[in-house]
Design a protein around this motif. Structure first.
Motif, PDB file in Angstrom:
ATOM      1  N   ILE A 148      73.297 -67.935 110.334  1.00 21.99           N
ATOM      2  CA  ILE A 148      74.650 -68.252 110.795  1.00 21.99           C
ATOM      3  C   ILE A 148      74.776 -68.084 112.302  1.00 21.99           C
ATOM      4  CG2 ILE A 148      77.069 -67.526 110.688  1.00 21.99           C
ATOM      5  CD1 ILE A 148      76.697 -66.943 107.756  1.00 21.99           C
ATOM      6  N   LEU A 149      74.355 -66.944 112.826  1.00 20.21           N
ATOM      7  CA  LEU A 149      74.459 -66.670 114.259  1.00 20.21           C
ATOM      8  C   LEU A 149      73.135 -67.019 114.926  1.00 20.21           C
ATOM      9  CD1 LEU A 149      76.347 -63.249 114.065  1.00 20.21           C
ATOM     10  CD2 LEU A 149      77.310 -65.529 114.452  1.00 20.21           C
ATOM     11  N   GLY A 150      73.173 -67.941 115.888  1.00 16.01           N
ATOM     12  CA  GLY A 150      71.941 -68.421 116.499  1.00 16.01           C
ATOM     13  C   GLY A 150      71.946 -68.376 118.008  1.00 16.01           C
ATOM     14  N   ARG A 151      71.316 -69.363 118.623  1.00 15.51           N
ATOM     15  CA  ARG A 151      71.108 -69.369 120.066  1.00 15.51           C
ATOM     16  C   ARG A 151      72.421 -69.317 120.852  1.00 15.51           C
ATOM     17  NH1 ARG A 151      66.614 -71.255 123.167  1.00 15.51           N
ATOM     18  NH2 ARG A 151      67.184 -71.679 125.325  1.00 15.51           N
ATOM     19  N   ALA A 152      73.441 -70.046 120.401  1.00 17.30           N
ATOM     20  CA  ALA A 152      74.724 -70.025 121.108  1.00 17.30           C
ATOM     21  C   ALA A 152      75.320 -68.623 121.109  1.00 17.30           C
ATOM     22  CB  ALA A 152      75.695 -71.013 120.473  1.00 17.30           C
ATOM     23  N   HIS A 153      75.125 -67.891 120.017  1.00 16.52           N
ATOM     24  CA  HIS A 153      75.604 -66.498 119.930  1.00 16.52           C
ATOM     25  C   HIS A 153      74.878 -65.625 120.963  1.00 16.52           C
ATOM     26  CE1 HIS A 153      77.118 -62.850 118.085  1.00 16.52           C
ATOM     27  NE2 HIS A 153      75.907 -62.446 117.750  1.00 16.52           N
ATOM     28  N   THR A 154      73.561 -65.778 121.054  1.00 12.42           N
ATOM     29  CA  THR A 154      72.790 -65.013 122.045  1.00 12.42           C
ATOM     30  C   THR A 154      73.229 -65.353 123.458  1.00 12.42           C
ATOM     31  OG1 THR A 154      70.917 -65.208 120.535  1.00 12.42           O
ATOM     32  CG2 THR A 154      70.461 -64.327 122.716  1.00 12.42           C
ATOM     33  N   TYR A 209      77.094 -41.898 121.415  1.00 12.54           N
ATOM     34  CA  TYR A 209      77.967 -43.059 121.483  1.00 12.54           C
ATOM     35  C   TYR A 209      77.458 -44.121 120.523  1.00 12.54           C
ATOM     36  CZ  TYR A 209      80.721 -47.013 122.681  1.00 12.54           C
ATOM     37  OH  TYR A 209      81.582 -48.074 122.566  1.00 12.54           O
ATOM     38  N   VAL A 210      78.354 -44.615 119.661  1.00  9.68           N
ATOM     39  CA  VAL A 210      78.011 -45.640 118.673  1.00  9.68           C
ATOM     40  C   VAL A 210      78.840 -46.885 118.953  1.00  9.68           C
ATOM     41  CG1 VAL A 210      77.878 -46.217 116.233  1.00  9.68           C
ATOM     42  CG2 VAL A 210      77.526 -43.852 116.962  1.00  9.68           C
ATOM     43  N   THR A 211      78.162 -47.979 119.262  1.00 12.16           N
ATOM     44  CA  THR A 211      78.840 -49.252 119.448  1.00 12.16           C
ATOM     45  C   THR A 211      79.034 -49.942 118.102  1.00 12.16           C
ATOM     46  OG1 THR A 211      78.644 -51.485 120.402  1.00 12.16           O
ATOM     47  CG2 THR A 211      76.607 -50.334 119.925  1.00 12.16           C
ATOM     48  N   ARG A 212      80.100 -50.743 117.979  1.00  9.07           N
ATOM     49  CA  ARG A 212      80.334 -51.489 116.738  1.00  9.07           C
ATOM     50  C   ARG A 212      79.392 -52.680 116.604  1.00  9.07           C
ATOM     51  NH1 ARG A 212      85.910 -50.636 118.298  1.00  9.07           N
ATOM     52  NH2 ARG A 212      86.930 -49.161 116.889  1.00  9.07           N
ATOM     53  N   GLY A 213      78.676 -53.021 117.663  1.00  2.97           N
ATOM     54  CA  GLY A 213      77.734 -54.123 117.596  1.00  2.97           C
ATOM     55  C   GLY A 213      78.351 -55.433 118.022  1.00  2.97           C
ATOM     56  N   ALA A 214      77.475 -56.397 118.314  1.00  7.03           N
ATOM     57  CA  ALA A 214      77.913 -57.677 118.873  1.00  7.03           C
ATOM     58  C   ALA A 214      77.910 -58.812 117.866  1.00  7.03           C
ATOM     59  CB  ALA A 214      77.015 -58.049 120.056  1.00  7.03           C
ATOM     60  N   GLY A 215      77.373 -58.589 116.679  1.00  8.84           N
ATOM     61  CA  GLY A 215      77.309 -59.648 115.677  1.00  8.84           C
ATOM     62  C   GLY A 215      77.883 -59.193 114.361  1.00  8.84           C
ATOM     63  N   ALA A 216      77.330 -59.708 113.281  1.00  9.44           N
ATOM     64  CA  ALA A 216      77.784 -59.342 111.939  1.00  9.44           C
ATOM     65  C   ALA A 216      76.650 -59.601 110.964  1.00  9.44           C
ATOM     66  CB  ALA A 216      79.015 -60.154 111.538  1.00  9.44           C
ATOM     67  N   TRP A 217      76.550 -58.753 109.944  1.00 10.52           N
ATOM     68  CA  TRP A 217      75.568 -58.988 108.892  1.00 10.52           C
ATOM     69  C   TRP A 217      76.296 -59.496 107.652  1.00 10.52           C
ATOM     70  CZ3 TRP A 217      74.753 -57.337 103.889  1.00 10.52           C
ATOM     71  CH2 TRP A 217      73.529 -57.746 103.326  1.00 10.52           C
ATOM     72  N   GLY A 218      75.682 -60.488 106.981  1.00 10.90           N
ATOM     73  CA  GLY A 218      76.338 -61.052 105.810  1.00 10.90           C
ATOM     74  C   GLY A 218      77.472 -61.958 106.251  1.00 10.90           C
ATOM     75  N   PRO A 219      78.689 -61.704 105.772  1.00  8.47           N
ATOM     76  CA  PRO A 219      79.815 -62.546 106.184  1.00  8.47           C
ATOM     77  C   PRO A 219      80.010 -62.496 107.701  1.00  8.47           C
ATOM     78  CG  PRO A 219      80.419 -61.164 104.313  1.00  8.47           C
ATOM     79  CD  PRO A 219      79.087 -60.686 104.774  1.00  8.47           C
TER      80      PRO A 219
END
Length: 419
Positions: free
Chosen positions: A211-217, A389-399
């Motif tokens: 789902i998340l690809g080059r444009a996401h990066t 420090y814990v970041t929520r992250g930049a993407g998503a897993w699954g949905p």
């Protein structure tokens, strides 16, 4: 083996029961048998869970090009299902109240109808012809009750579907738009005055995949470069797949710009497809892997440990290798994907640990489950002399959806207590 089979059977049973409940409330209770709506709804309630199961197991069975066909509908349906269930369960509490309101609204209308004997007497007195007798139609509370229940069922079903669609649509937009920048200041007692204001861009859980690809990066790289950091820390879970399939999607990482460079540690997802090829690949892109290793920067030590997901493959974290021979008089910043390793960091005198992994829960109320497995789900907390420090992250897993846990890239600004 038996326990695993029983566990899988139990999960599939719950999955099936959830879909039966959704079918009952959104299809059966609001439609007539044999109608087009009921036929279409029944087909969808059978097809969508099949797509979801294919999405969950597809990475181990199908090539990336095939995964994309069912990843989008399959994963999105999982998010929609969650909020449909929550909304429908809330609707169960409102159902008796709505029925009571419907009955009260019908009561005055029934009282205003003229009784038949009174109508006959009035016609006789005026000399008018008596009305033709009609067969008695069903009347009274018993006859009206099914229509009331149908009305209430449709109201609850429509509201639940609208809520689920709105929540998931907004959450998907947040992921596809890209992470927002978050600013955090962290004071370190051992940091020299000359390093006051040093800025580390922390990004984790990019999760490149079907789902998340080059444009996401590209969005992530552009966002990081716009903050003009001194250093970039990529804290694991970069990909969900192999270098052969996802290498092109990760290539924009070569454009990361920071005075002291970009660094990478593995997350648990790297080990699903083979971490070693990814370590070599990010090195080719100019991002420096820290595999249980340390680099001495001018103002502090930057260390990184492998994720605990690599332990089964003999590639787990080795704190002694990364930290034991360092000068304890210098501040130490550690990159470690999972927050649960914080207690090892405390024992090894780390001043600041940078982590991800939790996604902040990603889908509310998932944050409450994440709290059961992680010491910190998101944000900055102190454990002894060590800060985490814990970041929520930049993407998503699954949905590709986030609810109550927006994605972020965090710029951690180090502050010297001597400044």
């Amino acid at each position: 083996m038996v326990i695993a089979v029983v566990g899988v059977a139990a999960v599939l049973g719950l999955f099936g029961a959830a879909h039966w409940y959704v079918w009952r409330r959104l299809v059966r209770d609001v439609s007539r048998p044999g109608g087009r709506y009921r036929r279409t709804g029944t087909v969808l309630v059978v097809l969508l869970p099949v797509l979801s199961l294919l999405a969950l197991v597809g990475s181990r069975v199908f090539p990336l090009a095939v995964q994309r066909w069912f990843a989008w509908p399959g994963y999105l349906w999982l998010a929609v299902l969650l909020y449909l269930l929550l909304a429908l369960l809330a609707g169960e509490l409102l159902r008796p109240l709505l029925l009571r309101v419907a009955r009260r609204r019908e009561a005055p209308a029934a009282a205003e109808r003229v009784p038949e004997p009174v109508a006959v007497a009035a016609a006789t007195a005026s000399g008018a012809a008596l009305p033709e007798p009609e067969l008695p139609a069903p009347s009274g509370p018993a006859a009206a009750e099914p229509s009331r229940r149908l009305f209430v069922s449709r109201v609850v079903a429509g509201a639940a579907a609208g809520v689920a669609a709105g929540v998931v649509g907004n959450g998907a937009y947040g992921v596809l738009r890209g992470p927002q920048v978050k600013q955090v200041t962290v004071p370190l007692a051992k940091l020299p005055r000359a390093a006051h204001g040093y800025r580390i861009a922390v990004v984790s859980d990019i999760h490149l995949g079907p789902i998340l690809g080059r444009a996401h990066t590209r969005r992530i790289v552009d966002t990081i470069n716009a903050t003009q950091p001194d250093l970039v820390a990529v804290v694991g879970d970069l990909v969900d797949g192999s270098v052969a399939e996802l290498g092109p999607a990760a290539r924009p990482l070569a454009d990361l710009r920071a005075k002291d460079g970009a660094y990478f540690v593995t997350g648990n997802h790297e080990y699903f497809s083979g971490a070693a090829p990814w370590v070599d690949f990010v090195r080719e892109l100019g991002v420096h892997p820290l595999e249980n290793a340390r680099v001495e920067l001018p103002w502090f030590d930057l260390a990184g440990v492998n994720d605990i997901g690599g332990t089964a493959q003999g590639q787990g974290p080795d704190y002694a290798k990364a930290l034991d021979d360092r000068d304890r008089g210098r501040a130490a910043v550690l990159m470690a994907h999972q927050p649960v390793t914080i207690h090892d960091s405390v024992r090894h005198g780390v001043d600041l640990q940078l982590s991800g992994h939790t996604h902040g829960g990603q889908l509310w109320p998932g944050n409450y489950l994440a709290e059961l497995a992680n010491p910190t789900v998101a944000g900055l907390e102190r454990y002894g002399d060590t800060q985490l420090y814990v970041t929520r992250g930049a993407g998503a897993w699954g949905p590709p959806v986030r609810v109550g846990a927006p994605s972020d890239i965090t710029v951690v600004t180090l502050a010297s207590l001597q400044a």
